[in-house]
Design a protein around this motif. Structure first.
Motif, PDB file in Angstrom:
ATOM      1  N   ARG A   1       0.823  -1.209   0.000  1.00  0.00           N
ATOM      2  CA  ARG A   1       0.000   0.000   0.000  1.00  0.00           C
ATOM      3  C   ARG A   1       0.861   1.266   0.000  1.00  0.00           C
ATOM      4  N   ASP A   2       1.929   1.263   0.809  1.00  0.00           N
ATOM      5  CA  ASP A   2       2.824   2.417   0.846  1.00  0.00           C
ATOM      6  C   ASP A   2       3.419   2.705  -0.523  1.00  0.00           C
ATOM      7  N   LEU A   3       3.854   1.655  -1.208  1.00  0.00           N
ATOM      8  CA  LEU A   3       4.478   1.837  -2.509  1.00  0.00           C
ATOM      9  C   LEU A   3       3.466   2.310  -3.549  1.00  0.00           C
ATOM     10  N   LYS A   4       2.248   1.838  -3.452  1.00  0.00           N
ATOM     11  CA  LYS A   4       1.214   2.304  -4.375  1.00  0.00           C
ATOM     12  C   LYS A   4       0.897   3.774  -4.132  1.00  0.00           C
ATOM     13  N   GLU A   5       0.904   4.166  -2.861  1.00  0.00           N
ATOM     14  CA  GLU A   5       0.589   5.563  -2.515  1.00  0.00           C
ATOM     15  C   GLU A   5       1.648   6.530  -3.035  1.00  0.00           C
ATOM     16  N   VAL A   6       2.912   6.170  -2.885  1.00  0.00           N
ATOM     17  CA  VAL A   6       3.969   7.109  -3.278  1.00  0.00           C
ATOM     18  C   VAL A   6       4.121   7.200  -4.789  1.00  0.00           C
ATOM     19  N   THR A   7       3.619   6.196  -5.516  1.00  0.00           N
ATOM     20  CA  THR A   7       3.724   6.242  -6.978  1.00  0.00           C
ATOM     21  C   THR A   7       2.407   6.636  -7.645  1.00  0.00           C
ATOM     22  N   ASP A   8       1.324   6.656  -6.870  1.00  0.00           N
ATOM     23  CA  ASP A   8      -0.017   6.881  -7.407  1.00  0.00           C
ATOM     24  C   ASP A   8      -0.130   8.184  -8.188  1.00  0.00           C
ATOM     25  N   LYS A   9       0.549   9.229  -7.740  1.00  0.00           N
ATOM     26  CA  LYS A   9       0.400  10.552  -8.336  1.00  0.00           C
ATOM     27  C   LYS A   9       1.161  10.695  -9.647  1.00  0.00           C
ATOM     28  N   LYS A  10       2.034   9.754  -9.933  1.00  0.00           N
ATOM     29  CA  LYS A  10       2.921   9.908 -11.080  1.00  0.00           C
ATOM     30  C   LYS A  10       2.646   8.904 -12.201  1.00  0.00           C
ATOM     31  N   ILE A  11       1.986   7.806 -11.885  1.00  0.00           N
ATOM     32  CA  ILE A  11       1.873   6.706 -12.834  1.00  0.00           C
ATOM     33  C   ILE A  11       0.410   6.329 -13.050  1.00  0.00           C
ATOM     34  N   ARG A  12       0.076   5.915 -14.263  1.00  0.00           N
ATOM     35  CA  ARG A  12      -1.296   5.555 -14.597  1.00  0.00           C
ATOM     36  C   ARG A  12      -1.759   4.341 -13.792  1.00  0.00           C
ATOM     37  N   PRO A  13      -3.071   4.261 -13.497  1.00  0.00           N
ATOM     38  CA  PRO A  13      -3.610   3.184 -12.652  1.00  0.00           C
ATOM     39  C   PRO A  13      -3.287   1.786 -13.163  1.00  0.00           C
ATOM     40  N   GLU A  14      -3.296   1.577 -14.481  1.00  0.00           N
ATOM     41  CA  GLU A  14      -3.049   0.229 -14.993  1.00  0.00           C
ATOM     42  C   GLU A  14      -1.597  -0.208 -14.728  1.00  0.00           C
ATOM     43  N   VAL A  15      -0.686   0.750 -14.712  1.00  0.00           N
ATOM     44  CA  VAL A  15       0.714   0.431 -14.406  1.00  0.00           C
ATOM     45  C   VAL A  15       0.859   0.104 -12.919  1.00  0.00           C
ATOM     46  N   ILE A  16       0.136   0.858 -12.081  1.00  0.00           N
ATOM     47  CA  ILE A  16       0.152   0.580 -10.640  1.00  0.00           C
ATOM     48  C   ILE A  16      -0.365  -0.831 -10.373  1.00  0.00           C
ATOM     49  N   SER A  17      -1.443  -1.206 -11.054  1.00  0.00           N
ATOM     50  CA  SER A  17      -2.003  -2.547 -10.866  1.00  0.00           C
ATOM     51  C   SER A  17      -1.017  -3.622 -11.309  1.00  0.00           C
ATOM     52  N   TRP A  18      -0.345  -3.361 -12.440  1.00  0.00           N
ATOM     53  CA  TRP A  18       0.644  -4.326 -12.922  1.00  0.00           C
ATOM     54  C   TRP A  18       1.804  -4.443 -11.931  1.00  0.00           C
ATOM     55  N   PHE A  19       2.258  -3.298 -11.430  1.00  0.00           N
ATOM     56  CA  PHE A  19       3.361  -3.293 -10.471  1.00  0.00           C
ATOM     57  C   PHE A  19       2.978  -4.058  -9.206  1.00  0.00           C
ATOM     58  N   GLU A  20       1.758  -3.846  -8.732  1.00  0.00           N
ATOM     59  CA  GLU A  20       1.303  -4.556  -7.532  1.00  0.00           C
ATOM     60  C   GLU A  20       1.310  -6.069  -7.778  1.00  0.00           C
ATOM     61  N   ARG A  21       0.869  -6.473  -8.957  1.00  0.00           N
ATOM     62  CA  ARG A  21       0.856  -7.895  -9.284  1.00  0.00           C
ATOM     63  C   ARG A  21       2.285  -8.456  -9.323  1.00  0.00           C
ATOM     64  N   ALA A  22       3.198  -7.721  -9.966  1.00  0.00           N
ATOM     65  CA  ALA A  22       4.589  -8.169 -10.048  1.00  0.00           C
ATOM     66  C   ALA A  22       5.224  -8.244  -8.666  1.00  0.00           C
ATOM     67  N   LEU A  23       4.913  -7.267  -7.845  1.00  0.00           N
ATOM     68  CA  LEU A  23       5.468  -7.208  -6.493  1.00  0.00           C
ATOM     69  C   LEU A  23       4.997  -8.391  -5.659  1.00  0.00           C
ATOM     70  N   THR A  24       3.704  -8.661  -5.676  1.00  0.00           N
ATOM     71  CA  THR A  24       3.146  -9.724  -4.833  1.00  0.00           C
ATOM     72  C   THR A  24       3.475 -11.113  -5.370  1.00  0.00           C
ATOM     73  N   TYR A  25       3.739 -11.222  -6.674  1.00  0.00           N
ATOM     74  CA  TYR A  25       4.081 -12.531  -7.257  1.00  0.00           C
ATOM     75  C   TYR A  25       5.529 -12.904  -6.975  1.00  0.00           C
ATOM     76  N   ASN A  26       6.405 -11.901  -6.970  1.00  0.00           N
ATOM     77  CA  ASN A  26       7.835 -12.185  -6.974  1.00  0.00           C
ATOM     78  C   ASN A  26       8.570 -11.951  -5.655  1.00  0.00           C
ATOM     79  N   VAL A  27       7.991 -11.209  -4.733  1.00  0.00           N
ATOM     80  CA  VAL A  27       8.761 -10.843  -3.535  1.00  0.00           C
ATOM     81  C   VAL A  27       8.470 -11.694  -2.301  1.00  0.00           C
TER      82      VAL A  27
END
Length: 372
Positions: free
Chosen positions: A49-75
C-alpha cells in the motif's frame, strides 16, 4: 496499519546509547522462528500500500495494478532469509528496553527493501537462464502475458525500495549511509552477475577456483549476508568501521559456503524441496562442482566434460552427473561443508566487540547441512 511516528533526534540518541551497555541483552530469538516470520510477513500488505501511494500521483492506474501484481508474485514467496536476518541482527544489537514496536517496524521495512532487491535479481537471473520454476511456481517471465516485460518489472522492484527508504528514513541520520549501502551492494552484485555470465561463454577448461570465488562473493555473498547485517548496524547507530570490516569478513565466508551449497543443490537437490529445477550444467555455469571436477579429472574425463557440459541435452546432463559421482564429488562436498562450517565458527569465536557471537552463530547454524 502504517506507522505515523516521528523520529525525534533525542529519542534516537537514547536508543543508540544502549549499544555501549549490553548488561540487559535482547531476548534470544531463533534464526527463523514462526512468530518472527509471521510478524515480518504481516506487514507486507502495508508495504504494498505504501508503494502504491507514493507512486499513485505519477503513474497511470493500470501500471500501478501491474506493479502490484509483479510485487506480490515475486517478492513475498521465498524463504525471506535476507529480510529476517536484517530484523534479527538489529534485535541482537540493541538492548531489550529499546526494542519498541516502532524500531522493530523500521528494521522490518529495511528487511523488505532487501527482499525487493533480491526479487529483482531473481527476475534477471531467471530471464537470463530461461528458468521454468522458482519457489515452487512458474517463473514470472514464463507467464503468457508477461514475457520480456519482466525486465522492466525487475527494474521497478530494484528501484521502488528507495521510495520506502525516503518515506521512513529520510529524517534519520543514517539515511545517507542506507542509500549508499544499497547503491554499492547493487553495483557489486551486478558485477558478480556479469562475471557469472561471462564465465558461461568459455569452455570448462577455462574454469578456475579463482574465477569461481570472485564471482560468488560479488554475485551473492554481499547482498545475501553482508547487506542485511550492515543495514542493521546502521539502524542501530554503530559507526565503528572496524565492526563493519570484521562482520564483512565473516559474512562473506558464509556467503561462499551458501553458494557452494546452492551449486550442489542445483545438481543433486530435490526440486520438490528446493522449489526449482536446476540448470547449471545445461547453462555452462562455472560452479564449485564443475571446478572441482576439472581439478580432479584425468585427461579423458576432462574431455567428457568438454563434450557434455553446457549442452541442453538430458543425456549429456546425465553423463556429467555420473562423472561427478565417479569422482566422489558428493563426498568431497560433505567434507568441504564440514570444514567450512568449523572454520567460520572458529573465526566467530575469536571475535570481540559490539556484535554478540550468537548473532553470527545462529545464522551459521541455519546454513549447516541445508537442503533448500
Amino acid at each position: 496499519m502504517s506507522i505515523h511516528f516521528l523520529w525525534y533526534p533525542k529519542f534516537r540518541q537514547r536508543t543508540f546509547s544502549t549499544l555501549q551497555n549490553h548488561s540487559t541483552p535482547a531476548p534470544s530469538t531463533t534464526p527463523k522462528s514462526t512468530d518472527e516470520q509471521h510478524s515480518f510477513v504481516a506487514i507486507f500488505p502495508d508495504i504494498v500500500r505504501d508503494l502504491k501511494e507514493v507512486t499513485d500521483k505519477k503513474i497511470r492506474p493500470e501500471v500501478i495494478s501491474w506493479f502490484e501484481r509483479a510485487l506480490t508474485y515475486n517478492v513475498p514467496h521465498g524463504k525471506l532469509n535476507r529480510g529476517l536476518l536484517t530484523v534479527q541482527t538489529y534485535k541482537h544489537l540493541v538492548s531489550a528496553n529499546y526494542l519498541t514496536p516502532y524500531n522493530i517496524r523500521l528494521a522490518q521495512i529495511l528487511g523488505w527493501c532487501v527482499e525487493m532487491l533480491h526479487g529483482s535479481f531473481v527476475l534477471y537471473d531467471d530471464i537470463v537462464d530461461n528458468s521454468s520454476t522458482r519457489r515452487g511456481q512458474t517463473c514470472w517471465h514464463r507467464l503468457l502475458d508477461v514475457g520480456l516485460n519482466a525486465i522492466g518489472d525487475a527494474t521497478m522492484l530494484e528501484n521502488t525500495m528507495y521510495n520506502l527508504l525516503k518515506k521512513y528514513f529520510r529524517s534519520t541520520d543514517c539515511y545517507l549511509e542506507l542509500l549508499e549501502l544499497f547503491h554499492e551492494i547493487t553495483f557489486i552484485s551486478a558485477c558478480g552477475h556479469s562475471m557469472d555470465l561471462l564465465n558461461t561463454k568459455n569452455d570448462v577448461f577455462s574454469f578456475s577456483m579463482e574465477k569461481y570465488n570472485a564471482t560468488v562473493v560479488n554475485k551473492g555473498a554481499y547482498y545475501t549476508f553482508y547487506l542485511p547485517f550492515a543495514l542493521a548496524l546502521h539502524l542501530a547507530g554503530i559507526k565503528d568501521q572496524e565492526v563493519f570490516l570484521q562482520s564483512k569478513t565473516i559474512l562473506l565466508e558464509m556467503g561462499h559456503l551458501f553458494q557452494v551449497q546452492d551449486d550442489f543443490l542445483d545438481c543433486f537437490g530435490k526440486p520438490e524441496i528446493t522449489g526449482k529445477i536446476g540448470t547449471d550444467i545445461q547453462d555452462n555455469k562455472c560452479t564449485w562442482l564443475a571446478v572441482v571436477c576439472m581439478q580432479r579429472s584425468n585427461e579423458e574425463q576432462k574431455h567428457i566434460m568438454k563434450d557434455c557440459y553446457g549442452i541442453n541435452d538430458p543425456e549429456k546432463v546425465k553423463i556429467v552427473k555420473e562423472l561427478y559421482h565417479s569422482l566422489e564429488l558428493p563426498n568431497i562436498y560433505t567434507t568441504y561443508e564440514e570444514k567450512s562450517y568449523d572454520s567460520i565458527k572458529t573465526r566467530i569465536q575469536q571475535t570481540s566487540g559490539v556484535v554478540p557471537h550468537r548473532t553470527y552463530l545462529q545464522l551459521l547454524d541455519t546454513l549447516y547441512k541445508r537442503n533448500l
